[in-house]
Motif scaffolding. Structure first.
Motif: not given
Length: 509
Positions: A357-360, A491-498
């Motif tokens: 994982g870890g892709l932003p 939840g309202f998120r500014a970053l999505r990370e795989i």
């Protein structure tokens, strides 16, 4: 030591990062020249000339003289296989750069000797430090007007928060620049300039001594001075990559820790690029080999879909040039042509279910809709938006109300690039029309019933991105805050990370 372990140990995979115009692409070409990978340098300055920077292959890059997409170059030098990833310098393409940094073991930071630490450089350094990525520093353009090297060392230490260990020292600056002195060689001839001799003596006696362990831990950066254009100091940098930069190390998957010299193959897809060869409308997945040995034709499994992949046409890179690869090892970058079956963040293995994982992905701040200049090109536009969205070149949101897709970008230049690529790669000339939106947030909720209630209450705001992730689009920040207060369990998120998992994702505030 096994053959596999030996091959892994001689891999060096690093990214070049910098603020725009620091000379990163020129340095890339100089490194390729030193390693014998190319025989003549291109010129990003001469935009109408027949030659262009080796690492800049898109038509828009050649026209504008900028790098807008990451590129991969493999070369051999002093018995090591060096995988160099050149990243876009412009902040509008930060997502691409951040994803590339998940695929490397070290970074080479390029600083303009006249400008010092610039905002983009600092931001990228923060990403490297968050990932414990060792950083080598090259202070470029010493052959132009520049700041005193002692001042630059002090700024590196005070701004970046790590010790700066100079391993060479410039002799003169600007028109008086005459090369560098290797501080590691006690018998290196000193220049006649008394002032330079005094600086060298000061640095040798009172400066930071290079310690490889501190460098690998991210507490220290070795510093080199020179000129990428003239070549001074560049060989020392390439030698440092071979001598000091780490080989591939173990990586955490959701299931376990994976060592690079394990026999079984595994890899992470960190980049998708469509139309690298416009004549074939191809799509290539860039895969960082995380463990084991790749052999041409071997069958791999996409852990997200469970489907098998055939790899007889896998390639290695020298920017746009591709060569069919017979084998590769942990640390190498493979290109796997496909027809949309591989996505960003996918984990490929020889069969074991793993998930790296870890892709932003960052919430966009600018929004447009694409309006076709020729209505007959609807199919081409749809295909282009789908592929560019999957590639990560732009964020594409599909409103659940059925309205036309919304394009979201971190920076305005992304829109220019997408419009150019839609016209030249897909034959869909568009006008990008502003829309009354300023905020996008990915949404989630542990209670599926609550999430359904929220979606039903705001049907005009709900959309899904190119990956299918649910998002809420708002006209202004106050609207988002009011919605957040009314729905505290959403939840309202500014970053999505795989995330590290076969098909899972995490999102962060």
């Amino acid at each position: 030591m096994t053959t596999l372990a030996r091959e892994v140990a001689r891999r060096r995979t690093f990214a070049i990062i910098s603020h725009p115009d620091a000379g990163k692409t020129t340095l890339t070409e100089r490194l390729l020249l030193l390693a014998g990978a190319i025989h003549i340098a291109g010129s990003v300055k001469a935009r109408k000339a027949s030659r262009h920077a080796t690492s800049d292959w898109m038509a828009i890059e050649k026209e504008r003289g900028i790098s807008v997409a990451s590129s991969v170059m493999q070369m051999e030098y002093r018995g090591c296989v060096v995988n160099l990833l050149d990243t876009p310098g412009h902040q509008d393409f930060s997502e691409d750069t951040y994803r590339v940094l998940t695929a490397v073991d070290s970074a080479l930071m390029v600083i303009d000797a006249a400008k010092g630490i610039e905002p983009r450089t600092l931001k990228l350094l923060e990403v490297c430090r968050a990932r414990n990525t060792p950083v080598i520093t090259f202070v470029n353009k010493m052959d132009r007007d520049s700041r005193p090297p002692l001042d630059l060392l002090h700024e590196i230490e005070s701004t970046l928060g790590m010790a700066a260990a100079p391993l060479d020292w410039p002799v003169g600056a600007g028109r008086e620049f005459r090369g560098v002195v290797d501080l590691r060689a006690a018998d290196a001839p000193l220049p006649d300039d008394v002032a330079v001799q005094a600086e060298i003596e000061l640095v040798r006696n009172a400066g930071t001594t290079f310690e490889r362990e501190a460098f690998l831990a991210g507490r220290q950066t070795p510093v080199f001075f020179g000129s990428a254009l003239g070549g001074a100091g560049v060989r020392e940098v390439l030698d440092a990559v071979v001598d000091y930069a780490p080989p591939p190390s173990a990586r955490e998957a959701a299931q376990r820790r994976v060592a690079p010299d394990e026999a079984a193959f595994s890899g992470l897809v960190f980049k998708i690029q469509a139309n690298m060869d416009p004549a074939h409308r191809d799509r290539v997945a860039f895969v960082r080999v995380c463990s084991g040995r790749f052999a041409r034709g071997m069958r791999l499994v996409n852990c997200r879909t469970g489907r098998e992949l055939r790899t007889s046409n896998a390639v290695t890179f020298l920017s746009q040039r591709r060569d069919t690869v017979d084998e590769a090892f942990a640390g190498d970058i493979l290109g796997i042509p496909n027809h949309g079956t591989i996505a960003l963040g996918d984990t490929l293995t020889a069969g074991e279910p793993l998930g790296y994982g870890g892709l932003p992905f960052f919430a966009p701040e600018l929004f447009r809709r694409a309006e076709l200049a020729t209505p007959m090109k609807v199919k081409q536009l749809r295909t282009g938006l789908r592929q560019l969205g999957e590639e990560g070149a732009i964020q594409v949101y599909y409103p659940m109300s059925g309205e036309a897709p919304v394009l979201g970008a971190v920076g305005a230049l992304q829109f220019d690039v997408v419009a150019h690529r839609l016209a030249h790669e897909y034959g869909a000339e568009v006008r990008l029309i502003p829309v009354p939106l300023s905020v996008a947030r990915w949404v989630d909720c542990e209670d599926p019933v609550e999430l359904e209630r929220f979606m039903a209450g705001y049907p005009a705001r709900m959309a899904r991105d190119a990956s299918g992730a649910l998002a809420c689009l708002c006209a202004h920040p106050a609207e988002l805050e009011a919605t957040r207060e009314r729905w505290p369990r959403i939840g309202f998120r500014a970053l999505r990370e795989i995330a590290a998992g076969a098909a899972s994702e995490t999102v962060s505030a």
